[in-house]
Design an enzyme around this catalytic site. Structure first.
Site, mmCIF file in Angstrom:
data_model
loop_
_atom_site.group_PDB
_atom_site.id
_atom_site.type_symbol
_atom_site.label_atom_id
_atom_site.label_comp_id
_atom_site.label_asym_id
_atom_site.label_seq_id
_atom_site.Cartn_x
_atom_site.Cartn_y
_atom_site.Cartn_z
ATOM 1 N N ASP A 120 5.938 -3.921 9.860
ATOM 2 C CA ASP A 120 6.867 -4.080 8.731
ATOM 3 C C ASP A 120 7.998 -3.077 8.794
ATOM 4 O O ASP A 120 9.173 -3.434 8.650
ATOM 5 C CB ASP A 120 6.121 -3.897 7.407
ATOM 6 C CG ASP A 120 5.638 -5.206 6.813
ATOM 7 O OD1 ASP A 120 6.249 -6.250 7.122
ATOM 8 O OD2 ASP A 120 4.658 -5.187 6.080
ATOM 9 N N ASP A 124 1.909 3.209 2.397
ATOM 10 C CA ASP A 124 3.326 3.234 2.767
ATOM 11 C C ASP A 124 4.036 4.495 2.288
ATOM 12 O O ASP A 124 5.012 4.935 2.907
ATOM 13 C CB ASP A 124 4.043 2.002 2.205
ATOM 14 C CG ASP A 124 3.910 0.785 3.108
ATOM 15 O OD1 ASP A 124 3.390 0.940 4.232
ATOM 16 O OD2 ASP A 124 4.322 -0.310 2.694
ATOM 17 N N VAL A 170 -2.106 -8.015 -0.829
ATOM 18 C CA VAL A 170 -3.052 -8.461 -1.854
ATOM 19 C C VAL A 170 -2.452 -8.403 -3.253
ATOM 20 O O VAL A 170 -2.960 -9.059 -4.176
ATOM 21 C CB VAL A 170 -4.350 -7.637 -1.799
ATOM 22 C CG1 VAL A 170 -5.046 -7.811 -0.460
ATOM 23 C CG2 VAL A 170 -4.098 -6.167 -2.088
ATOM 24 N N HIS A 171 -1.355 -7.646 -3.435
ATOM 25 C CA HIS A 171 -0.715 -7.611 -4.746
ATOM 26 C C HIS A 171 -0.113 -8.964 -5.108
ATOM 27 O O HIS A 171 0.224 -9.211 -6.273
ATOM 28 C CB HIS A 171 0.378 -6.532 -4.775
ATOM 29 C CG HIS A 171 1.358 -6.638 -3.643
ATOM 30 N ND1 HIS A 171 1.148 -6.030 -2.429
ATOM 31 C CD2 HIS A 171 2.540 -7.286 -3.536
ATOM 32 C CE1 HIS A 171 2.165 -6.290 -1.627
ATOM 33 N NE2 HIS A 171 3.020 -7.060 -2.271
ATOM 34 N N HIS A 200 4.046 6.971 5.000
ATOM 35 C CA HIS A 200 5.014 6.566 6.024
ATOM 36 C C HIS A 200 6.429 6.926 5.607
ATOM 37 O O HIS A 200 7.202 7.499 6.385
ATOM 38 C CB HIS A 200 4.946 5.062 6.294
ATOM 39 C CG HIS A 200 6.125 4.563 7.072
ATOM 40 N ND1 HIS A 200 7.297 4.142 6.459
ATOM 41 C CD2 HIS A 200 6.346 4.473 8.407
ATOM 42 C CE1 HIS A 200 8.172 3.800 7.388
ATOM 43 N NE2 HIS A 200 7.622 3.983 8.566
ATOM 44 N N ASP A 214 -3.387 -9.205 3.978
ATOM 45 C CA ASP A 214 -1.953 -9.044 3.772
ATOM 46 C C ASP A 214 -1.580 -9.141 2.296
ATOM 47 O O ASP A 214 -2.015 -10.056 1.591
ATOM 48 C CB ASP A 214 -1.203 -10.131 4.567
ATOM 49 C CG ASP A 214 0.292 -10.017 4.447
ATOM 50 O OD1 ASP A 214 0.853 -9.029 4.936
ATOM 51 O OD2 ASP A 214 0.913 -10.928 3.846
ATOM 52 N N ARG A 269 -7.757 -7.173 7.903
ATOM 53 C CA ARG A 269 -6.669 -6.562 7.133
ATOM 54 C C ARG A 269 -6.100 -7.674 6.268
ATOM 55 O O ARG A 269 -5.664 -8.723 6.772
ATOM 56 C CB ARG A 269 -5.613 -5.991 8.080
ATOM 57 C CG ARG A 269 -4.453 -5.265 7.383
ATOM 58 C CD ARG A 269 -3.231 -6.146 7.281
ATOM 59 N NE ARG A 269 -2.045 -5.416 6.848
ATOM 60 C CZ ARG A 269 -0.892 -5.995 6.530
ATOM 61 N NH1 ARG A 269 -0.762 -7.308 6.593
ATOM 62 N NH2 ARG A 269 0.134 -5.282 6.158
ATOM 63 N N GLU A 323 -3.518 -4.442 2.290
ATOM 64 C CA GLU A 323 -2.126 -4.017 2.138
ATOM 65 C C GLU A 323 -1.774 -4.256 0.672
ATOM 66 O O GLU A 323 -1.823 -5.391 0.197
ATOM 67 C CB GLU A 323 -1.180 -4.810 3.027
ATOM 68 C CG GLU A 323 0.260 -4.347 2.860
ATOM 69 C CD GLU A 323 1.296 -5.366 3.292
ATOM 70 O OE1 GLU A 323 2.445 -4.959 3.541
ATOM 71 O OE2 GLU A 323 0.974 -6.566 3.358
#
Length: 594
Positions: free
Chosen positions: A395, A324, A264-265, A327, A262, A260, A299
């Protein structure tokens, strides 16, 4: 006769000292020495900025560090595999070949059709170690999950923390058990049929022990967490190899089934071929060689469908990404909270539209960002399995002031309604540890840095951040108090008592039903239909011949279906069937076959 000579398909990662050979990239240094077991040895510079040295007698178990120019401070290896005494101490030579693997029959698990369990080693058990976590793996098998996603394990300063303040990207955090313990954990998972994913962080370094920039131009510019990795500037080739080779080594040497990635943006990269498709291509090649699937889960805050499109179609080639928006839509529908970014997800049709479209912000205006955000997912082209759906994550719990969970606020009925919406959706479900029984143990931010100024800075920053949101100081846990971590440890007695046992039993039943009914795993978004009542409190999900009817309201509701139900497969209440209609009690769901 010619003699056949065989060689490894890829040489061992250089510079790790297994055969007494050490190397480090430091293109701006005028002199580099390697200190091995207390004795300094000169190194020679190559034209490409790498320094090399051979130390007779050095090998596995040797402690070593580098001295740059005239600096007297020995620094750990940027590519260290073992930090037995913490991130400020010397590295230790570690031999991957010494472990006797027991998973030779393991052929891996594809992500599509799976159920992920996000696990933080430091709070999964009171001991907070990988070895202790093995004793709880049978719980995960009984739950029915297929993939265990470990939060970051790379070395960070202190004993306890989330793991996102790591500074040595290839070394397994020693308080968790170090590299041997991770291999033992993976072996134990594979023996039970569980795939293992690892959360890796390449977008920033933690604030303590971040010696990497001393070696060379590893960083350039800024992102939200500080210096941004130099992926496209001068001298960026070795930086990219540090990331790509490091990621592949996790997969290769620890037999992991995926990563995974973290945030990436925050990876700033203007190259014609960005680092994510480069990593994707190399991971695919490695998977072919290993004969088992390898997954890369991103992500990303961009809501960009290209993240999960194939490289051949101009995408970044990620296997999946976190979602997200789903969520947030679920959280607002279940809890009624509307503060902060949740304000954008308030409305009777937000949840149903997000379930249909993947992203709520798919070109719509985000008031939290003050601009339009995201792009539309082509649901006829992109399968839902490429997006993770979840009720909670580290998070979304940990960034609340108290770290309070849904289990503290919602009824068992609403908790299991939320679980049904996730587990009966076409998305890849993910569960945050303890969620499966509605755990009430908080999970706030915590750390254990050793520098007094940094400790106080973190304390003040946390208080200031949440005080601005209206929280009283006494309600904000001290992130540096060891008791904050201790309170976050899962209470394994909870699932043995009602109503937690009921929640756990329902999660198990939902996951078992998902496995037993292929229509619930069908990822095709263009075969998925969902509708909601005018007030948005009642939803009907169509999954082939199956219907999930979910009533989030307090009162019983009657729903007309498109055909008469012939079989009740699962319910958390007492639904009544009358012809083509089903009456579902408040805060209840029913899965029916029509």
């Amino acid at each position: 006769m010619n003699e056949l000579v065989t060689q490894p398909t890829r040489p061992a990662t250089p510079g790790l000292g297994v055969h007494g050979d050490f190397s480090v990239w430091s293109p701006q240094a005028r002199r580099v020495r390697v200190r091995v077991d207390g004795t300094d040895h000169p190194m020679e510079r190559a034209p490409d900025g790498w320094w090399h040295g051979q130390v007779a007698g050095a090998g596995p178990g040797s402690d070593y560090a580098y001295l740059l120019d005239d600096d007297s401070q020995p620094l750990p290896d940027p590519r260290s595999l073992h930090q037995p005494h913490g991130v400020h101490a010397p590295s230790r030579v570690y031999d991957h070949a010494a472990h006797a693997w027991a998973d030779g029959d393991w052929t891996g698990r594809p992500l599509a059709g799976g159920v992920i369990y996000e696990l933080h080693v430091g709070t999964f058990t009171p001991e907070g170690t990988l070895t202790a976590a093995v004793d709880c793996l049978d719980h995960l098998v009984d739950l029915g999950v297929t993939h265990v996603e470990l939060m970051p394990l790379n070395a960070f300063d202190g004993t306890h923390g989330w793991g996102y303040d790591g500074v040595l990207w290839a070394a397994v955090h020693e308080p968790y058990g170090g590299p041997d313990a991770l291999k033992g954990f993976v072996d134990a998972c594979h023996r039970r049929g569980l795939a293992v994913l690892l959360d890796v962080v390449y977008n920033h370094l933690g604030p303590s022990g971040a010696y990497l920039p001393r070696f060379g131009p590893y960083f350039c510019g800024e992102n939200a967490w500080g210096p941004s990795l130099n992926l496209d500037g001068p001298d960026s080739d070795p930086v990219r190899r540090l990331v790509v080779d490091g990621a592949l080594d996790w997969l290769r040497h620890y037999h992991l089934d995926g990563l995974r990635l973290d945030a990436v943006h925050a990876l700033r990269d203007d190259r014609a071929v960005p680092i994510l498709p480069e990593l994707s291509a190399e991971a695919d090649a490695l998977a072919a060689g290993l004969g088992r699937p390898l997954s890369l889960i991103a992500e990303s805050d961009r809501n960009d469908p290209r993240t999960v499109l194939p490289r051949e179609a101009g995408g970044l080639g990620m296997t999946a990404q976190w979602s997200d928006d789903l969520h947030h839509a679920l959280h607002v529908a279940l809890t009624g909270e509307k503060h902060g970014y949740y304000a954008d997800f308030d409305g009777p049709q937000v949840l149903v539209e997000t379930l249909r479209r993947v992203f709520w912000h798919d070109g719509t205006r985000s008031t939290f960002r003050g601009r339009r955000h995201g792009a539309r997912v082509d649901t006829a082209l992109v399968p839902g399995s490429r997006f993770l759906g979840y009720l909670s994550t580290h998070d979304q719990i940990g960034n609340r002031a108290r770290g309070d969970r849904m289990g503290e606020h919602l009824s068992p009925g609403l908790l299991t309604c939320g679980a049904a919406l996730v587990l009966c959706s076409p998305y890849t479900p993910m569960i945050f540890m303890g969620e499966e029984w509605g755990a009430t143990t908080p999970w706030p931010f915590f750390a254990s840095f050793t520098d007094p100024e940094l400790i106080e800075g973190v304390r003040k920053g946390r208080r200031r951040e949440f005080a601005a949101l209206g929280w009283a100081e006494e309600d904000i846990p001290d992130p540096m108090d060891p008791a904050t971590r201790d309170r976050a440890v899962l209470d394994w007695s909870e699932p043995g008592h009602e109503p937690r046992k009921l929640v756990l039993d329902t999660y198990r039943a939902l996951i078992a039903l998902r496995r037993a009914e292929p229509e619930l795993c069908d990822p095709r978004l263009d075969r998925f239909a969902v509708r909601a009542s005018q007030d948005g409190r009642t939803l009907v999900l169509t999954r082939g011949s199956l219907r999930l009817v979910c009533n989030l309201g307090l009162e019983e509701t009657r729903v007309e279906l498109d055909a008469a139900p012939g079989e009740l497969l699962l319910a958390n209440g007492g639904p009544r069937i009358d012809g083509t209609a089903v009456s579902v009690p408040g805060e209840s769901f029913a899965v029916l076959r029509v």
